[in-house]
Write a protein that holds these residues in place. Structure first.
Motif, short mmCIF file in Angstrom:
data_model
loop_
_atom_site.label_atom_id
_atom_site.label_comp_id
_atom_site.label_asym_id
_atom_site.label_seq_id
_atom_site.Cartn_x
_atom_site.Cartn_y
_atom_site.Cartn_z
N LYS A 177 94.65 -74.70 -78.73
CA LYS A 177 93.62 -75.05 -77.75
C LYS A 177 94.15 -75.01 -76.33
CE LYS A 177 91.24 -77.93 -81.15
NZ LYS A 177 90.83 -79.28 -81.57
N ALA A 178 95.36 -74.50 -76.14
CA ALA A 178 95.99 -74.52 -74.83
C ALA A 178 95.19 -73.76 -73.78
CB ALA A 178 97.41 -73.95 -74.92
N GLU A 179 94.65 -72.62 -74.16
CA GLU A 179 93.95 -71.80 -73.18
C GLU A 179 92.64 -72.42 -72.70
OE1 GLU A 179 95.08 -67.27 -73.48
OE2 GLU A 179 94.39 -67.98 -75.45
N ARG A 180 92.19 -73.46 -73.38
CA ARG A 180 91.02 -74.20 -72.88
C ARG A 180 91.32 -74.87 -71.54
NH1 ARG A 180 88.22 -77.42 -78.00
NH2 ARG A 180 88.19 -75.69 -79.48
N LEU A 181 92.61 -75.02 -71.21
CA LEU A 181 92.97 -75.69 -69.97
C LEU A 181 93.07 -74.73 -68.78
CD1 LEU A 181 95.68 -78.28 -71.05
CD2 LEU A 181 93.20 -78.35 -71.30
N LEU A 182 92.80 -73.47 -68.99
CA LEU A 182 92.89 -72.50 -67.89
C LEU A 182 92.01 -72.87 -66.69
CD1 LEU A 182 93.16 -69.12 -69.83
CD2 LEU A 182 94.85 -70.11 -68.28
N PRO A 183 90.82 -73.45 -66.88
CA PRO A 183 90.03 -73.84 -65.70
C PRO A 183 90.75 -74.83 -64.79
CG PRO A 183 88.61 -73.78 -67.62
CD PRO A 183 90.02 -73.60 -68.12
N PHE A 184 91.62 -75.68 -65.35
CA PHE A 184 92.36 -76.63 -64.51
C PHE A 184 93.45 -75.92 -63.72
CE2 PHE A 184 90.55 -79.08 -67.98
CZ PHE A 184 89.93 -80.10 -67.29
N VAL A 185 94.02 -74.86 -64.29
CA VAL A 185 94.97 -74.04 -63.54
C VAL A 185 94.25 -73.32 -62.41
CG1 VAL A 185 96.62 -72.14 -63.67
CG2 VAL A 185 96.41 -73.74 -65.60
N ALA A 186 93.09 -72.75 -62.71
CA ALA A 186 92.33 -71.99 -61.71
C ALA A 186 91.83 -72.88 -60.58
CB ALA A 186 91.17 -71.28 -62.39
N SER A 187 91.42 -74.09 -60.91
CA SER A 187 90.86 -74.99 -59.90
C SER A 187 91.92 -75.79 -59.16
CB SER A 187 89.86 -75.95 -60.55
OG SER A 187 90.52 -76.83 -61.45
N GLY A 188 93.16 -75.77 -59.67
CA GLY A 188 94.22 -76.56 -59.04
C GLY A 188 93.94 -78.05 -59.09
N ARG A 189 93.37 -78.50 -60.21
CA ARG A 189 92.99 -79.90 -60.32
C ARG A 189 93.72 -80.52 -61.52
NH1 ARG A 189 86.71 -81.78 -60.55
NH2 ARG A 189 86.81 -81.05 -58.39
N GLY A 190 94.34 -81.67 -61.31
CA GLY A 190 94.94 -82.42 -62.41
C GLY A 190 96.39 -82.07 -62.69
N THR A 191 97.02 -82.95 -63.46
CA THR A 191 98.40 -82.76 -63.93
C THR A 191 98.37 -82.32 -65.38
OG1 THR A 191 99.25 -84.46 -62.43
CG2 THR A 191 100.60 -83.92 -64.34
N LEU A 192 99.02 -81.21 -65.67
CA LEU A 192 99.06 -80.68 -67.04
C LEU A 192 100.29 -81.18 -67.77
CD1 LEU A 192 98.13 -76.93 -66.35
CD2 LEU A 192 96.59 -78.82 -66.88
N TYR A 193 100.10 -81.60 -69.04
CA TYR A 193 101.20 -82.00 -69.91
C TYR A 193 101.21 -81.03 -71.09
CZ TYR A 193 101.40 -86.50 -67.44
OH TYR A 193 101.52 -87.48 -66.49
N VAL A 194 102.17 -80.11 -71.11
CA VAL A 194 102.20 -79.07 -72.14
C VAL A 194 103.62 -78.89 -72.66
CG1 VAL A 194 100.23 -77.82 -71.17
CG2 VAL A 194 102.54 -77.24 -70.41
N ASN A 195 103.74 -78.29 -73.85
CA ASN A 195 105.07 -77.91 -74.32
C ASN A 195 105.35 -76.46 -73.94
OD1 ASN A 195 103.88 -76.22 -76.31
ND2 ASN A 195 103.86 -77.89 -77.82
N LEU A 196 106.54 -75.99 -74.28
CA LEU A 196 106.96 -74.66 -73.82
C LEU A 196 106.03 -73.57 -74.36
CD1 LEU A 196 109.36 -73.48 -72.14
CD2 LEU A 196 110.40 -72.86 -74.32
#
Length: 297
Positions: A177-196
């Motif tokens: 489900k990682a790619e569901r977070l792409l909108p947060f990368v695009a919008s520059g909003r929030g802190t992401l917690y992910v593994n490698l």
């Protein structure tokens, strides 16, 4: 509960059914072990971790009115979590997660979060109906969010006014489900917690180290990224640069919930005023204690 929450946890609240064996397992293995059912789901795991630091935590999720849902809601209240904002559905069953772990780590897992996904934006109503905020006065506090929500709803959160003032902390729930977070990368909003692995999926490449992955996520537009890499160094990067730290060496007895424990401890440390380096080290210590089995699952 009547106290204003210190943080909202939004996402999956369900029962974890975990089978653990002390033996190394391969495909098709049939081995003795223990099977437990415990409260779980990414949002709830994070909430339980935050509550251990005496933070007031409110849950926003979907929970059935079936016996499993009633039992889980009661268990959440027993742990001091605020369940007043949960969306309770008479038509949808309480979600479940099932995993098998061996001495060689996680063997397989299935997350059944269909009720959460079917509930859609109903779980967010408290943020717009005046209970926690409105479109004109968005919720201004900390929010821990997990990627078990639908891609459409996550995009709405990443771009919408309801979260414009929030301190968003986001986890993908799983590599799938990682790619569901792409909108947060695009919008520059929030802190992401992910593994490698998840960082690589978001950047469509592979990384050799967490610091490289964290810096790459920021370069792609992420406001801030924390990247873990098992027992190897992890990193915290934003526009000002990156810091890294090594996890303590421990004997691993379980893996489910380790990332959620890391995230909860990191958020708690920062809400308590800790600097970046200290917060990162506190999160790594908490995750190490969790995987060693020193705290109850």
């Amino acid at each position: 509960m009547t106290r204003t929450p210190d943080i909202l946890c939004i996402g999956s609240v369900l029962w974890d059914v975990i089978g653990r064996s002390p033996s190394a397992m391969a495909f098709g293995a049939d081995v003795p072990g223990r099977i437990t059912r415990i409260p779980g789901g990414v949002a709830l795991n994070i909430a339980m971790g935050l509550a251990r630091f005496d933070l007031r935590v409110a849950l926003l999720s979907a929970l059935g009115t079936d016996p499993e849902g009633e039992e889980l809601a009661a268990e959440c209240r027993r742990m001091g979590l605020d369940t007043d904002f949960l969306y309770r559905s008479e038509d949808l069953p309480t979600d479940r997660y099932m995993a098998v772990e061996g001495a060689n780590g996680l063997i397989a897992a299935i997350a059944d979060a269909h009720s959460l996904e079917a509930s859609g934006d109903k779980i967010l109503r408290p943020l717009t109906d005046g209970r926690l905020g409105t479109a004109q006065t968005p919720y201004p506090g900390a929010v821990a969010l997990d990627g078990n929500l639908t891609a459409t709803l996550l995009q709405t959160i990443a771009e919408g006014a309801a979260f414009a003032a929030a301190d968003l902390r986001i986890a993908p729930a799983s590599p799938g489900k990682a790619e569901r977070l792409l909108p947060f990368v695009a919008s520059g909003r929030g802190t992401l917690y992910v593994n490698l692995e998840e960082a690589g999926l978001l950047c469509h490449t592979r990384f050799d180290s967490a610091p490289d992955a964290a810096r790459a996520l920021v370069a792609r537009g992420a406001l801030r990224a924390l990247v873990t890499n098992g027992g190897k160094p992890c990193a915290d990067a934003d526009a000002s640069g990156a810091v890294s730290a090594c996890p303590p060496e421990v004997l691993v007895t379980r893996v489910t919930g380790a990332g959620d424990t890391f995230m909860a401890a990191h958020i708690a440390a920062e809400l308590g005023g800790a600097a970046r380096e200290a917060a990162l080290e506190a999160a790594l210590r908490a995750a190490a204690i969790h995987v060693s089995g020193e705290h109850p699952a």
